[in-house]
Design an enzyme around this catalytic site. Sequence first.
Site, PDB file in Angstrom:
ATOM      1  N   GLY A  16       0.804  -1.215   0.000  1.00 54.86           N
ATOM      2  CA  GLY A  16       0.000   0.000   0.000  1.00 54.86           C
ATOM      3  C   GLY A  16       0.835   1.263   0.000  1.00 54.86           C
ATOM      4  O   GLY A  16       0.475   2.260  -0.630  1.00 54.86           O
ATOM      5  N   ASP A  17       1.949   1.238   0.701  1.00 52.78           N
ATOM      6  CA  ASP A  17       2.854   2.383   0.742  1.00 52.78           C
ATOM      7  C   ASP A  17       3.316   2.740  -0.665  1.00 52.78           C
ATOM      8  O   ASP A  17       3.274   3.904  -1.069  1.00 52.78           O
ATOM      9  CB  ASP A  17       4.045   2.060   1.649  1.00 52.78           C
ATOM     10  CG  ASP A  17       5.080   3.170   1.675  1.00 52.78           C
ATOM     11  OD1 ASP A  17       4.718   4.308   2.002  1.00 52.78           O
ATOM     12  OD2 ASP A  17       6.248   2.890   1.362  1.00 52.78           O
ATOM     13  N   ALA A  18       3.734   1.747  -1.421  1.00 56.71           N
ATOM     14  CA  ALA A  18       4.227   1.978  -2.779  1.00 56.71           C
ATOM     15  C   ALA A  18       3.104   2.444  -3.706  1.00 56.71           C
ATOM     16  O   ALA A  18       3.292   3.363  -4.511  1.00 56.71           O
ATOM     17  CB  ALA A  18       4.870   0.703  -3.321  1.00 56.71           C
TER      18      ALA A  18
END
Length: 135
Positions: A16-18
């Site tokens: 999700g961060d990416a």
Amino acid sequence: MIDAKQLNSLALAYMGDAVYEQYIRYHLLQKGKVRPNQLHRLGTSFVSAKAQAKVVYHLLETAFLTEEEEAVLRRGRNANSGTVPKNTDVQTYRHSTAFEALIGYHHLLNNRERLDEIVYKAIAVLEEQEGGTSS
């Protein structure tokens, strides 16, 4: 195929961060922000733990999420990364991890429409709270 419903919350947050970072970078370029320093500063205002925690609070307060999504948030918030956050408190960091887990969850399930809705809502919330990024 990856089973997002069974995947560790921290792995969801990693993805999700990416994914969220990519959405934000595209958004900033689309708004005509091209100077590196400006891109970095504005990008941070969207992807910081503090910003992501604000989004989580807003999504919960406005009943924007489904029960399933709230369960993903809880799993992400309760995940223990074993690391100490550098620039924020533990609660903010956990809410940020929860938001990233939700983004990773929808990305891995290929729920593009709902992923777009959540990310665009996050952008709107943060731009409204910060007075916009049109500067």
